[in-house]
Design an enzyme around this catalytic site. Structure first.
Site, PDB file in Angstrom:
ATOM      1  CG  HIS A  57     -53.844 -23.511   3.588  1.00 20.33           C
ATOM      2  ND1 HIS A  57     -54.205 -22.192   3.631  1.00 20.33           N
ATOM      3  CD2 HIS A  57     -53.931 -23.963   4.857  1.00 20.33           C
ATOM      4  CE1 HIS A  57     -54.496 -21.857   4.868  1.00 20.33           C
ATOM      5  NE2 HIS A  57     -54.346 -22.916   5.639  1.00 20.33           N
ATOM      6  CG  HIS A  58     -57.780 -25.211   5.177  1.00 24.20           C
ATOM      7  ND1 HIS A  58     -57.431 -26.288   5.954  1.00 24.20           N
ATOM      8  CD2 HIS A  58     -57.194 -24.127   5.751  1.00 24.20           C
ATOM      9  CE1 HIS A  58     -56.674 -25.875   6.965  1.00 24.20           C
ATOM     10  NE2 HIS A  58     -56.507 -24.565   6.859  1.00 24.20           N
ATOM     11  CE  LYS A 107     -54.853 -21.823  12.073  1.00 22.18           C
ATOM     12  NZ  LYS A 107     -54.087 -22.993  12.508  1.00 22.18           N
ATOM     13  CG  HIS A 145     -49.900 -22.523   5.817  1.00 15.88           C
ATOM     14  ND1 HIS A 145     -48.602 -22.638   6.236  1.00 15.88           N
ATOM     15  CD2 HIS A 145     -50.631 -23.243   6.706  1.00 15.88           C
ATOM     16  CE1 HIS A 145     -48.553 -23.400   7.313  1.00 15.88           C
ATOM     17  NE2 HIS A 145     -49.769 -23.772   7.624  1.00 15.88           N
ATOM     18  CG  ASP A 146     -52.566 -21.919   9.147  1.00 15.90           C
ATOM     19  OD1 ASP A 146     -53.540 -21.900   8.356  1.00 15.90           O
ATOM     20  OD2 ASP A 146     -52.197 -22.939   9.752  1.00 15.90           O
ATOM     21  CG  ASP A 202     -51.338 -27.141   7.198  1.00 18.74           C
ATOM     22  OD1 ASP A 202     -50.512 -26.992   8.124  1.00 18.74           O
ATOM     23  OD2 ASP A 202     -52.435 -26.554   7.164  1.00 18.74           O
ATOM     24  CG  HIS A 213     -57.399 -19.839   8.903  1.00 14.77           C
ATOM     25  ND1 HIS A 213     -58.165 -20.959   9.101  1.00 14.77           N
ATOM     26  CD2 HIS A 213     -56.292 -20.264   8.231  1.00 14.77           C
ATOM     27  CE1 HIS A 213     -57.545 -22.002   8.579  1.00 14.77           C
ATOM     28  NE2 HIS A 213     -56.403 -21.614   8.052  1.00 14.77           N
TER      29      HIS A 213
HETATM   30 FE   LIG Z   1     -54.899 -23.249   7.718  1.00 11.25          FE
HETATM   31 FE   LIG Z   2     -50.667 -24.972   9.198  1.00  5.35          FE
END
Ligand SMILES: [Fe+2]
Ligand SMILES: [Fe+2]
Length: 379
Positions: A276-277, A220, A216-217, A305, A245
């Site tokens: 996811h955000h 980054k 998911h990240d 998360d 990100h």
């Molecule tokens: Fe994230």
């Molecule tokens: Fe995360």
């Protein structure tokens, strides 16, 4: 203890009945393409064969007396070490694929197998470790093997490796990815038992969300260190860079899909990275999606998360208790989170706590500091 004595410990029965076997095992140890290490009771290296030096680029002098888990690119928690030792005592031993770093700083994919040595008279117990460099194997599998499962697995071990590398830049996240993977599977399982989700959530969905959620990240990797590692609150401008990100991650995975023959898993990974955000009430980012417009896997990851963030220590905050996290999630039901997913999370609380205990936040083991990579290469 000499190599001869150590080998005697590994193969006592064979060496007794066939004296010539010892020489054969010794030759095997010296010429093995895999690294072989003899470890003491604390998993510290007592002896390593020539392949160890070739694979890791560390000389024998540098590694004798150091923890074998020091070959991992990330520090291993003390609690994890205890569990490795315990599992290595079992008949099947302990095995894992880990991302490692050579002395030159280069990352490689390692298969590490540990098993207990049979103690013999006058000797203390210990372990033997077989270390295989599977980096090339992984790439070869991607090109040559036609089995869909093999490709899927290989592809995911590569992308997962990438996610772990991304995570390496942020040492305080500890076992975040492992916990996210476990929490997602538990919540998906709890949702499946409800009539509304029975047909939406298959076994494959549960497996796919578990293997996709750690990505998911991944975006980054595209965020500058000055923002990612900043101690203290981000400015408005920095936060808008940070928010990017999710788009970077989604785009990267979309690009991978185009070069993939088993796009199913990557589609889910891509949606999770993008969404996811997002928040259930439409106030999230990057697309301000609302309710069911947000894909189900992304709605699950959003809660997982957040829970893991609340219960973990970060550069800018202390870890809060499970109870505090549950309260915050309850309050945010129907706002940040899908109420059905909040219910499934509450129902699966015991299982969630089991995963939380299994992958505790890392206390860096001081013994792992021997890995002094040549960081200059990367400056
Ligand atoms: Fe994230
Ligand atoms: Fe995360």
């Amino acid at each position: 203890m000499s190599t001869a004595e150590n080998l005697y410990q590994i193969f006592p029965d064979e060496t007794e009945s066939q004296p010539d076997s010892f020489e054969q095992y010794h030759q095997m140890y010296l010429n093995s393409p895999d690294a072989i290490v003899i470890l003491d009771q604390n998993l510290k290296i007592m002896e390593a064969n020539p392949a160890f030096e070739r694979i890791t680029e560390f000389s024998s002098k540098e590694i004798i007396g150091e923890l074998v888990t020091g070959i991992a690119a990330r520090p291993i928690a003390q609690e994890q070490l205890e569990s490795i030792k315990f599992k290595a005592l079992s008949a099947n031993g302990w095995k894992a694929q880990i991302i490692s770093r050579k002395k030159s700083g280069k990352f490689w994919n390692c298969h590490l197998a540990l098993s207990a040595l049979k103690p013999c008279e006058g000797s203390k117990s210990g372990y033997i470790g077989i270390i295989r460099d599977i980096t090339q194997l992984t790439f070869r599998n991607l090109k040559g093997i036609s089995s869909t499962d093999a490709i899927k697995n290989t592809q995911f071990s590569l992308v997962y490796g990438l996610a772990k590398l991304a995570e390496c830049r942020d040492p305080e996240t500890g076992y975040h990815l492992e916990r996210v993977e476990g929490y997602c599977a538990i919540i998906a399982e709890a949702l499946k038992s409800r009539p509304k989700y029975e047909r939406l959530i298959s076994r494959e969905f549960i497996e796919t969300i578990a293997s996709s959620s750690p990505l998911h990240d991944i975006g980054k990797v595209g965020i500058p260190d000055s923002i990612l590692k900043k101690k203290g609150p981000l400015t408005k401008e920095e936060f808008s860079v940070m928010k990017h990100h999710s788009v970077i991650g989604g785009d990267v995975l979309k690009g991978s899909e185009e070069h993939s023959s088993s796009e199913g898993n990557l589609i889910m990974a891509r949606t999770i990275a993008y969404e996811h955000h997002e928040r259930y009430d439409g106030s999230g980012y990057p697309f301000r999606l609302k309710g069911d417009q947000i894909s189900l896997p992304a709605r699950i990851v959003a809660l997982v998360d957040a829970y893991d963030c609340i219960t973990s220590k970060r550069v800018y905050k202390e870890a809060e208790s499970h109870e505090v996290a549950v309260e915050k999630i309850r309050i945010d039901s129907n706002k940040h989170f899908d109420p059905d997913i909040v219910d499934a999370f509450l129902e699966a609380e015991t299982e969630i706590l089991r995963i939380k205990g299994k992958y505790p936040n890392v206390n860096v083991n001081p013994d792992t500091k021997f890995l002094k990579f040549n960081e200059d290469r990367y400056k």
